[in-house]
Write a protein that holds these residues in place. Structure first.
Motif, PDB file in Angstrom:
ATOM      1  N   LEU A   1       0.952  -0.985  -0.184  1.00 43.93           N
ATOM      2  CA  LEU A   1      -0.116   0.050   0.167  1.00 43.93           C
ATOM      3  C   LEU A   1       0.814   1.250   0.072  1.00 43.93           C
ATOM      4  CD1 LEU A   1      -2.907  -0.941   2.818  1.00 43.93           C
ATOM      5  CD2 LEU A   1      -3.041  -0.753   0.299  1.00 43.93           C
ATOM      6  N   PRO A   2       0.302   2.358  -0.568  1.00 41.40           N
ATOM      7  CA  PRO A   2       1.231   3.538  -0.614  1.00 41.40           C
ATOM      8  C   PRO A   2       1.435   4.053   0.779  1.00 41.40           C
ATOM      9  CG  PRO A   2      -0.614   3.660  -2.114  1.00 41.40           C
ATOM     10  CD  PRO A   2      -0.790   2.651  -1.541  1.00 41.40           C
ATOM     11  N   LEU A   3       2.857   4.379   0.829  1.00 40.01           N
ATOM     12  CA  LEU A   3       2.811   4.924   2.450  1.00 40.01           C
ATOM     13  C   LEU A   3       3.374   6.366   2.275  1.00 40.01           C
ATOM     14  CD1 LEU A   3       6.244   5.030   2.511  1.00 40.01           C
ATOM     15  CD2 LEU A   3       6.078   2.470   2.782  1.00 40.01           C
ATOM     16  N   LEU A   4       3.546   7.194   1.216  1.00 40.59           N
ATOM     17  CA  LEU A   4       3.938   8.348   1.331  1.00 40.59           C
ATOM     18  C   LEU A   4       3.249   8.932  -0.003  1.00 40.59           C
ATOM     19  CD1 LEU A   4       5.812  10.787   2.031  1.00 40.59           C
ATOM     20  CD2 LEU A   4       7.667   9.687   0.594  1.00 40.59           C
ATOM     21  N   GLU A   5       2.628  10.177   0.161  1.00 40.73           N
ATOM     22  CA  GLU A   5       2.261  10.954  -1.009  1.00 40.73           C
ATOM     23  C   GLU A   5       3.134  12.292  -1.179  1.00 40.73           C
ATOM     24  OE1 GLU A   5      -2.055  12.108  -2.745  1.00 40.73           O
ATOM     25  OE2 GLU A   5      -1.530  13.079  -0.900  1.00 40.73           O
ATOM     26  N   THR A   6       3.290  12.659  -2.030  1.00 37.97           N
ATOM     27  CA  THR A   6       4.146  13.693  -2.429  1.00 37.97           C
ATOM     28  C   THR A   6       3.301  14.720  -3.405  1.00 37.97           C
ATOM     29  OG1 THR A   6       5.446  12.944  -4.342  1.00 37.97           O
ATOM     30  CG2 THR A   6       6.346  13.035  -2.297  1.00 37.97           C
ATOM     31  N   ALA A   7       3.300  15.779  -3.360  1.00 39.96           N
ATOM     32  CA  ALA A   7       2.626  16.925  -4.119  1.00 39.96           C
ATOM     33  C   ALA A   7       3.637  18.139  -4.426  1.00 39.96           C
ATOM     34  CB  ALA A   7       1.403  17.431  -3.344  1.00 39.96           C
ATOM     35  N   ARG A   8       3.747  18.429  -5.457  1.00 38.41           N
ATOM     36  CA  ARG A   8       4.588  19.672  -6.055  1.00 38.41           C
ATOM     37  C   ARG A   8       3.531  20.436  -6.481  1.00 38.41           C
ATOM     38  NH1 ARG A   8       8.139  15.358  -7.529  1.00 38.41           N
ATOM     39  NH2 ARG A   8       7.171  15.356  -9.423  1.00 38.41           N
ATOM     40  N   PHE A   9       3.639  21.672  -6.313  1.00 38.32           N
ATOM     41  CA  PHE A   9       2.723  22.796  -6.594  1.00 38.32           C
ATOM     42  C   PHE A   9       1.356  22.175  -6.384  1.00 38.32           C
ATOM     43  CE2 PHE A   9       6.478  23.017  -9.724  1.00 38.32           C
ATOM     44  CZ  PHE A   9       7.042  24.482  -8.911  1.00 38.32           C
ATOM     45  N   VAL A  10       0.461  22.410  -7.090  1.00 37.23           N
ATOM     46  CA  VAL A  10      -1.001  21.704  -6.639  1.00 37.23           C
ATOM     47  C   VAL A  10      -1.209  20.490  -7.507  1.00 37.23           C
ATOM     48  CG1 VAL A  10      -3.399  22.339  -6.576  1.00 37.23           C
ATOM     49  CG2 VAL A  10      -1.737  24.124  -5.956  1.00 37.23           C
ATOM     50  N   PHE A  11      -0.618  20.426  -8.674  1.00 36.34           N
ATOM     51  CA  PHE A  11      -1.181  19.554  -9.789  1.00 36.34           C
ATOM     52  C   PHE A  11      -0.431  17.971  -9.720  1.00 36.34           C
ATOM     53  CE2 PHE A  11      -1.866  23.907 -11.319  1.00 36.34           C
ATOM     54  CZ  PHE A  11      -3.387  23.780 -11.352  1.00 36.34           C
ATOM     55  N   PHE A  12       0.964  18.331  -9.138  1.00 34.97           N
ATOM     56  CA  PHE A  12       1.569  16.768  -9.395  1.00 34.97           C
ATOM     57  C   PHE A  12       1.609  16.069  -8.078  1.00 34.97           C
ATOM     58  CE2 PHE A  12       3.522  20.104 -12.116  1.00 34.97           C
ATOM     59  CZ  PHE A  12       2.995  19.613 -13.423  1.00 34.97           C
ATOM     60  N   ARG A  13       0.943  15.044  -8.073  1.00 37.40           N
ATOM     61  CA  ARG A  13       0.656  14.153  -6.919  1.00 37.40           C
ATOM     62  C   ARG A  13       1.255  12.663  -7.125  1.00 37.40           C
ATOM     63  NH1 ARG A  13      -1.797  16.268  -2.780  1.00 37.40           N
ATOM     64  NH2 ARG A  13      -3.287  17.826  -3.066  1.00 37.40           N
TER      65      ARG A  13
ATOM     66  N   ALA B   1       9.348   8.922   7.865  1.00 32.52           N
ATOM     67  CA  ALA B   1       8.938  10.338   8.526  1.00 32.52           C
ATOM     68  C   ALA B   1       9.734  11.569   8.392  1.00 32.52           C
ATOM     69  CB  ALA B   1       8.664   9.765   9.860  1.00 32.52           C
ATOM     70  N   ALA B   2      11.088  11.112   8.303  1.00 34.29           N
ATOM     71  CA  ALA B   2      12.128  12.208   8.347  1.00 34.29           C
ATOM     72  C   ALA B   2      11.949  12.695   6.620  1.00 34.29           C
ATOM     73  CB  ALA B   2      13.290  11.863   8.569  1.00 34.29           C
ATOM     74  N   ILE B   3      11.581  12.069   5.843  1.00 29.63           N
ATOM     75  CA  ILE B   3      11.385  12.482   4.411  1.00 29.63           C
ATOM     76  C   ILE B   3      10.219  13.359   4.386  1.00 29.63           C
ATOM     77  CG2 ILE B   3      10.867  11.667   1.998  1.00 29.63           C
ATOM     78  CD1 ILE B   3      12.579   9.269   2.647  1.00 29.63           C
ATOM     79  N   ILE B   4       9.197  12.969   4.941  1.00 25.20           N
ATOM     80  CA  ILE B   4       7.802  13.539   5.131  1.00 25.20           C
ATOM     81  C   ILE B   4       8.209  15.187   5.590  1.00 25.20           C
ATOM     82  CG2 ILE B   4       5.559  13.895   6.245  1.00 25.20           C
ATOM     83  CD1 ILE B   4       5.428  10.868   5.848  1.00 25.20           C
ATOM     84  N   VAL B   5       8.971  15.196   6.673  1.00 28.00           N
ATOM     85  CA  VAL B   5       9.336  16.588   7.291  1.00 28.00           C
ATOM     86  C   VAL B   5      10.038  17.141   6.356  1.00 28.00           C
ATOM     87  CG1 VAL B   5      10.408  17.646   9.170  1.00 28.00           C
ATOM     88  CG2 VAL B   5       9.084  15.695   9.586  1.00 28.00           C
ATOM     89  N   LEU B   6      11.215  16.720   5.763  1.00 32.35           N
ATOM     90  CA  LEU B   6      12.001  17.591   4.942  1.00 32.35           C
ATOM     91  C   LEU B   6      11.289  18.216   3.536  1.00 32.35           C
ATOM     92  CD1 LEU B   6      15.225  15.301   4.977  1.00 32.35           C
ATOM     93  CD2 LEU B   6      14.811  17.627   6.071  1.00 32.35           C
ATOM     94  N   TRP B   7      10.388  17.026   2.903  1.00 28.29           N
ATOM     95  CA  TRP B   7       9.743  17.306   2.026  1.00 28.29           C
ATOM     96  C   TRP B   7       8.792  18.445   1.980  1.00 28.29           C
ATOM     97  CZ3 TRP B   7      10.397  15.198  -3.143  1.00 28.29           C
ATOM     98  CH2 TRP B   7       9.446  15.530  -3.988  1.00 28.29           C
ATOM     99  N   SER B   8       8.063  18.516   3.289  1.00 26.91           N
ATOM    100  CA  SER B   8       7.307  19.531   3.589  1.00 26.91           C
ATOM    101  C   SER B   8       7.725  20.870   3.928  1.00 26.91           C
ATOM    102  CB  SER B   8       6.211  18.847   4.838  1.00 26.91           C
ATOM    103  OG  SER B   8       5.560  17.840   4.537  1.00 26.91           O
ATOM    104  N   SER B   9       9.005  20.933   4.124  1.00 26.91           N
ATOM    105  CA  SER B   9       9.697  22.136   4.605  1.00 26.91           C
ATOM    106  C   SER B   9       9.732  23.012   3.341  1.00 26.91           C
ATOM    107  CB  SER B   9      10.749  21.858   5.288  1.00 26.91           C
ATOM    108  OG  SER B   9      11.893  21.430   4.310  1.00 26.91           O
ATOM    109  N   ASP B  10       9.702  22.635   2.343  1.00 33.83           N
ATOM    110  CA  ASP B  10       9.525  23.473   0.942  1.00 33.83           C
ATOM    111  C   ASP B  10       8.209  24.102   0.791  1.00 33.83           C
ATOM    112  OD1 ASP B  10       9.916  24.882  -1.412  1.00 33.83           O
ATOM    113  OD2 ASP B  10      10.722  22.744  -2.288  1.00 33.83           O
ATOM    114  N   GLY B  11       8.029  25.292   0.372  1.00 37.16           N
ATOM    115  CA  GLY B  11       6.999  25.924   0.370  1.00 37.16           C
ATOM    116  C   GLY B  11       6.216  25.401  -1.069  1.00 37.16           C
ATOM    117  N   PHE B  12       6.827  24.964  -1.902  1.00 34.23           N
ATOM    118  CA  PHE B  12       6.309  24.363  -3.421  1.00 34.23           C
ATOM    119  C   PHE B  12       5.959  22.870  -3.276  1.00 34.23           C
ATOM    120  CE2 PHE B  12       9.118  28.072  -4.577  1.00 34.23           C
ATOM    121  CZ  PHE B  12       7.996  28.780  -5.032  1.00 34.23           C
TER     122      PHE B  12
END
Length: 172
Positions: free
Chosen positions: A37-49, A122-133
């Motif tokens: 099952l997916p464990l991580l979802e990333t989103a860049r800008f609004v459209f790219f998930r 969890a560390a990746i989620i925190v790092l990825w979320s620290s960017d405004g985009f």
């Protein structure tokens, strides 16, 4: 004079008892879901998930010729939990005196790696979320994977605790 029976001979549920068996079965049952099952979802800008499961991540690493990282992730995220579960099943079904202290030490060593991937994600989620985009969020696969690791960790504690007296060197 008769010797008292070791704990696992008096327990019809094997080493670790019914709770150890239930935790072991639950950990084994949750594991395939946790890695598929997916464990991580990333989103860049609004459209790219994009979503990632453990197996999809391994596949992507292999396709991108990141063989060392793929092998390392596969070893700790897939092979180690499978080896630990198989060894715990064997220990759960073992008779007193069949278990070597070295085997119990190996199970404890495997246990130290149980939640490694959860911490990394969890560390990746925190790092990825620290960017405004960009943004990252955990998905059910991460929680199921963590639950599987926790169940196997607790089962290992119950099962090995029930076998330690029988495996201690110098004990009859």
């Amino acid at each position: 004079m008769t010797q008292p029976l070791a704990p696992s001979t008096t327990n019809a549920h094997g080493a670790g008892g019914a709770l150890g068996r239930a935790l072991l079965v639950l950990g084994i049952a949750l594991f395939p879901l946790g890695i598929t099952l997916p464990l991580l979802e990333t989103a860049r800008f609004v459209f790219f998930r994009e979503t990632y499961s453990v197996l999809e991540t391994l596949q992507a690493l292999w396709i991108n010729a990141e063989y060392g990282l793929a092998v390392l992730l596969g070893a700790f995220s897939v092979a180690t939990p499978i080896a630990k579960a198989a060894l715990l099943v064997r220990l759960h079904l073992a008779r007193p005196g069949e278990v070597r202290p070295r085997t119990l030490a190996f199970v404890n060593a495997l246990g130290k790696w149980s939640l490694t991937e959860v911490v990394v994600v969890a560390a990746i989620i925190v790092l990825w979320s620290s960017d405004g985009f960009s943004h990252a969020a955990s998905l059910p696969g991460l929680w199921i994977f963590a639950a599987s690791a926790a169940c196997l960790m607790l089962a290992a504690g119950r099962i090995t605790r029930g076998l330690e007296p029988a495996a201690a060197p110098g004990k009859p």
